[in-house]
Design a protein around this motif. Structure first.
Motif, PDB file in Angstrom:
ATOM      1  N   GLU A   1       1.037  -1.238   0.183  1.00  0.00           N
ATOM      2  CA  GLU A   1      -0.119  -0.017  -0.132  1.00  0.00           C
ATOM      3  C   GLU A   1       0.939   1.241   0.001  1.00  0.00           C
ATOM      4  OE1 GLU A   1      -3.075  -0.107  -0.310  1.00  0.00           O
ATOM      5  OE2 GLU A   1      -3.807  -2.251   0.170  1.00  0.00           O
ATOM      6  N   PRO A   2       0.265   2.534  -0.340  1.00  0.00           N
ATOM      7  CA  PRO A   2       0.886   3.638  -0.040  1.00  0.00           C
ATOM      8  C   PRO A   2       1.499   3.967   1.455  1.00  0.00           C
ATOM      9  CG  PRO A   2      -0.943   3.938  -1.350  1.00  0.00           C
ATOM     10  CD  PRO A   2      -1.113   2.680  -0.722  1.00  0.00           C
ATOM     11  N   VAL A   3       2.345   4.753   1.343  1.00  0.00           N
ATOM     12  CA  VAL A   3       3.169   4.984   2.621  1.00  0.00           C
ATOM     13  C   VAL A   3       2.059   5.705   3.596  1.00  0.00           C
ATOM     14  CG1 VAL A   3       5.642   5.074   1.802  1.00  0.00           C
ATOM     15  CG2 VAL A   3       4.092   7.402   1.774  1.00  0.00           C
ATOM     16  N   ASP A   4       0.942   6.633   3.005  1.00  0.00           N
ATOM     17  CA  ASP A   4       0.165   7.177   4.242  1.00  0.00           C
ATOM     18  C   ASP A   4      -1.061   5.972   4.444  1.00  0.00           C
ATOM     19  OD1 ASP A   4      -1.244   6.851   1.633  1.00  0.00           O
ATOM     20  OD2 ASP A   4      -1.836   8.923   1.320  1.00  0.00           O
ATOM     21  N   TYR A   5      -0.888   4.754   4.244  1.00  0.00           N
ATOM     22  CA  TYR A   5      -1.867   3.690   4.733  1.00  0.00           C
ATOM     23  C   TYR A   5      -2.266   3.828   5.781  1.00  0.00           C
ATOM     24  CZ  TYR A   5      -3.912  -1.004   5.421  1.00  0.00           C
ATOM     25  OH  TYR A   5      -4.840  -1.880   5.523  1.00  0.00           O
ATOM     26  N   LEU A   6      -3.818   3.689   5.974  1.00  0.00           N
ATOM     27  CA  LEU A   6      -4.540   3.890   7.480  1.00  0.00           C
ATOM     28  C   LEU A   6      -5.035   2.242   7.894  1.00  0.00           C
ATOM     29  CD1 LEU A   6      -6.698   6.728   7.232  1.00  0.00           C
ATOM     30  CD2 LEU A   6      -4.547   6.513   8.337  1.00  0.00           C
ATOM     31  N   ALA A   7      -4.261   1.860   9.055  1.00  0.00           N
ATOM     32  CA  ALA A   7      -4.795   0.576   9.495  1.00  0.00           C
ATOM     33  C   ALA A   7      -5.906   0.032   9.375  1.00  0.00           C
ATOM     34  CB  ALA A   7      -4.062   0.188  10.804  1.00  0.00           C
ATOM     35  N   GLN A   8      -6.414  -1.127   8.706  1.00  0.00           N
ATOM     36  CA  GLN A   8      -7.841  -1.546   8.542  1.00  0.00           C
ATOM     37  C   GLN A   8      -8.031  -2.588   9.786  1.00  0.00           C
ATOM     38  OE1 GLN A   8      -9.792  -0.936   5.259  1.00  0.00           O
ATOM     39  NE2 GLN A   8      -8.272   0.935   5.779  1.00  0.00           N
ATOM     40  N   LYS A   9      -9.291  -2.930   9.559  1.00  0.00           N
ATOM     41  CA  LYS A   9      -9.699  -3.827  10.709  1.00  0.00           C
ATOM     42  C   LYS A   9      -9.003  -5.063  11.244  1.00  0.00           C
ATOM     43  CE  LYS A   9     -14.108  -5.638  13.072  1.00  0.00           C
ATOM     44  NZ  LYS A   9     -15.329  -5.828  13.063  1.00  0.00           N
ATOM     45  N   HIS A  10      -8.833  -5.802  10.180  1.00  0.00           N
ATOM     46  CA  HIS A  10      -8.029  -7.244  10.546  1.00  0.00           C
ATOM     47  C   HIS A  10      -6.755  -7.059  10.175  1.00  0.00           C
ATOM     48  CE1 HIS A  10     -11.777  -8.784  12.079  1.00  0.00           C
ATOM     49  NE2 HIS A  10     -12.408  -8.532  11.129  1.00  0.00           N
ATOM     50  N   ASP A  11      -6.019  -6.060  10.130  1.00  0.00           N
ATOM     51  CA  ASP A  11      -4.391  -6.282   9.704  1.00  0.00           C
ATOM     52  C   ASP A  11      -3.717  -6.731  10.961  1.00  0.00           C
ATOM     53  OD1 ASP A  11      -5.021  -4.722   7.295  1.00  0.00           O
ATOM     54  OD2 ASP A  11      -4.380  -2.694   8.190  1.00  0.00           O
ATOM     55  N   ALA A  12      -2.919  -7.761  10.794  1.00  0.00           N
ATOM     56  CA  ALA A  12      -2.298  -8.459  11.723  1.00  0.00           C
ATOM     57  C   ALA A  12      -0.885  -7.861  11.786  1.00  0.00           C
ATOM     58  CB  ALA A  12      -2.127  -9.877  11.567  1.00  0.00           C
ATOM     59  N   LEU A  13      -0.179  -7.515  10.779  1.00  0.00           N
ATOM     60  CA  LEU A  13       1.191  -6.884  10.483  1.00  0.00           C
ATOM     61  C   LEU A  13       1.144  -5.940   9.574  1.00  0.00           C
ATOM     62  CD1 LEU A  13       4.070  -7.464  11.658  1.00  0.00           C
ATOM     63  CD2 LEU A  13       4.336  -8.958   9.853  1.00  0.00           C
ATOM     64  N   ILE A  14       1.951  -4.530  10.080  1.00  0.00           N
ATOM     65  CA  ILE A  14       2.159  -3.657   9.034  1.00  0.00           C
ATOM     66  C   ILE A  14       3.435  -3.148   8.896  1.00  0.00           C
ATOM     67  CG2 ILE A  14       1.408  -1.353   8.404  1.00  0.00           C
ATOM     68  CD1 ILE A  14      -1.234  -1.594   9.988  1.00  0.00           C
ATOM     69  N   LEU A  15       4.117  -3.401   7.931  1.00  0.00           N
ATOM     70  CA  LEU A  15       5.502  -2.894   7.840  1.00  0.00           C
ATOM     71  C   LEU A  15       5.719  -1.620   6.968  1.00  0.00           C
ATOM     72  CD1 LEU A  15       7.255  -6.469   7.023  1.00  0.00           C
ATOM     73  CD2 LEU A  15       6.798  -5.211   9.408  1.00  0.00           C
ATOM     74  N   SER A  16       6.135  -0.490   7.452  1.00  0.00           N
ATOM     75  CA  SER A  16       6.391   0.689   6.843  1.00  0.00           C
ATOM     76  C   SER A  16       7.890   0.836   6.234  1.00  0.00           C
ATOM     77  CB  SER A  16       6.218   1.908   7.776  1.00  0.00           C
ATOM     78  OG  SER A  16       4.776   1.964   8.485  1.00  0.00           O
ATOM     79  N   LEU A  17       7.773   0.960   4.771  1.00  0.00           N
ATOM     80  CA  LEU A  17       9.357   1.050   4.380  1.00  0.00           C
ATOM     81  C   LEU A  17       9.060   2.441   3.766  1.00  0.00           C
ATOM     82  CD1 LEU A  17       8.995  -2.237   2.070  1.00  0.00           C
ATOM     83  CD2 LEU A  17       9.477  -1.942   4.471  1.00  0.00           C
TER      84      LEU A  17
END
Length: 291
Positions: free
Chosen positions: A97-113
């Motif tokens: 996703e783009p860098v300004d991604y907002l977490a969604q309900k069932h997101d378990a892991l989010i890695l920001s590059l």
DNA sequence: CACGATGTTCCCTG
DNA sequence: CCAGGGAACATCGT
């Protein structure tokens, strides 16, 4: 969604966006059931995992059947690497996703590059995240003693015959779904394979264990796996933008999902019923129980 | 409202 | 101990 080809598709999606990139921030939703076994295998659990991922650089990735993993080089510990294992369960999906991604309900892991955000989302939480830290050249316990992949040289018709003999009384469909022998085969692939091989899904496996029949099944397994990887994961070509790829109508795939479908080969009605504990679709005109 | 879903694991029975 | 069958897990969509 995930079987062999879907797993490879998602792995490629993360890899295309994140190869050799550094994780600036890692957010792991510790309430998600996908981490249910993490603490046992990785000292410190979710908290330490997120901390370890932060600043780490994505160095490698691979799949084996329905399992996939990503290897990160961790800073300040030149010989240490972090293995991140992901199993998608029934509803897991992975996104770039783009860098300004907002977490969604069932997101378990989010890695920001730097340029992208890598997301693992799993509503039903049957998926699983595992982790292991160690030197390159070694492997986490959960990546040891894996069966031969179905497209590898070691996966032979003789092996298929042995498996069918061993589970002689179980229906073919149930045996094909056993990841110990056929890593990556899931519900739709099993139906596709049996349909191609003209074998009834409820046939006791022992009655398909003779070498000629095992060879026919072996060939169908490899054909379906190879074609699915090309079409769904874009192996050998470009990564498709999503999983809504065009599957040829000559496959069972497009006709198996609801009642009333017609067999693409015989043009006769398909049947659907539960076999081996799963919804199964087959072509009675082509796949006979008695022969 | 009820049913089912591209998966795995645990529990029970024979 | 082995093979096989069924339930459980958790959420969403038809």
């Amino acid at each position: 969604m995930p079987e062999l080809a879907e797993v490879e598709f998602y792995r490629r999606r993360w890899w295309a966006a994140g190869a050799r990139q550094t994780v600036n921030a890692a957010e792991a939703n510790s309430r998600s059931r996908v981490y249910r076994s993490l603490a046992r295998e990785f000292p410190g659990g979710v908290r330490v995992l997120a901390k370890t991922l932060t600043g780490a650089k994505l160095a490698d990735s691979a799949t084996h059947g329905k399992q996939m993993w990503f290897v990160f080089k961790t800073p300040h510990q030149t010989k240490q690497f972090l293995w991140l294992g992901v199993h998608l369960g029934m509803t897991g999906s992975m996104h770039a996703e783009p860098v300004d991604y907002l977490a969604q309900k069932h997101d378990a892991l989010i890695l920001s590059l730097a340029r992208r955000t890598l997301v693992f989302n799993d509503p039903r939480q049957f998926g699983r995240v595992r982790a292991w830290r160690g030197p390159m050249g070694e492997r986490p316990p959960w990546l040891q003693n894996l069966p031969n992949e179905i497209l590898s040289r070691g996966f032979t018709a003789e092996f298929v015959s042995k498996v069918l003999q061993r589970h002689a009384r179980a229906p073919l469909k149930a045996v094909l779904l056993n990841q110990k022998y056929f890593p990556g085969i899931g519900n739709w692939m099993a139906d596709e394979i049996l349909w191609r091989a003209a074998l009834h899904p409820a046939l006791p496996s022992g009655r398909a264990a003779d070498l000629p029949t095992a060879k026919k099944l072996h060939a169908a397994i490899q054909k379906v796996a190879h074609d699915a990887l090309c079409v769904i994961a874009g192996v050998g070509g470009k990564l498709p933008p999503d999983l809504n790829v065009h599957i040829p109508d000559t496959w069972l795939f497009n006709h198996r999902w609801e009642d009333g479908g017609l067999c693409p080969k015989t043009k006769k009605p398909l049947r659907r019923a539960e076999i081996g504990g799963r919804t199964t679709c087959w072509s009675p005109a082509r796949q006979k129980l008695l022969n």
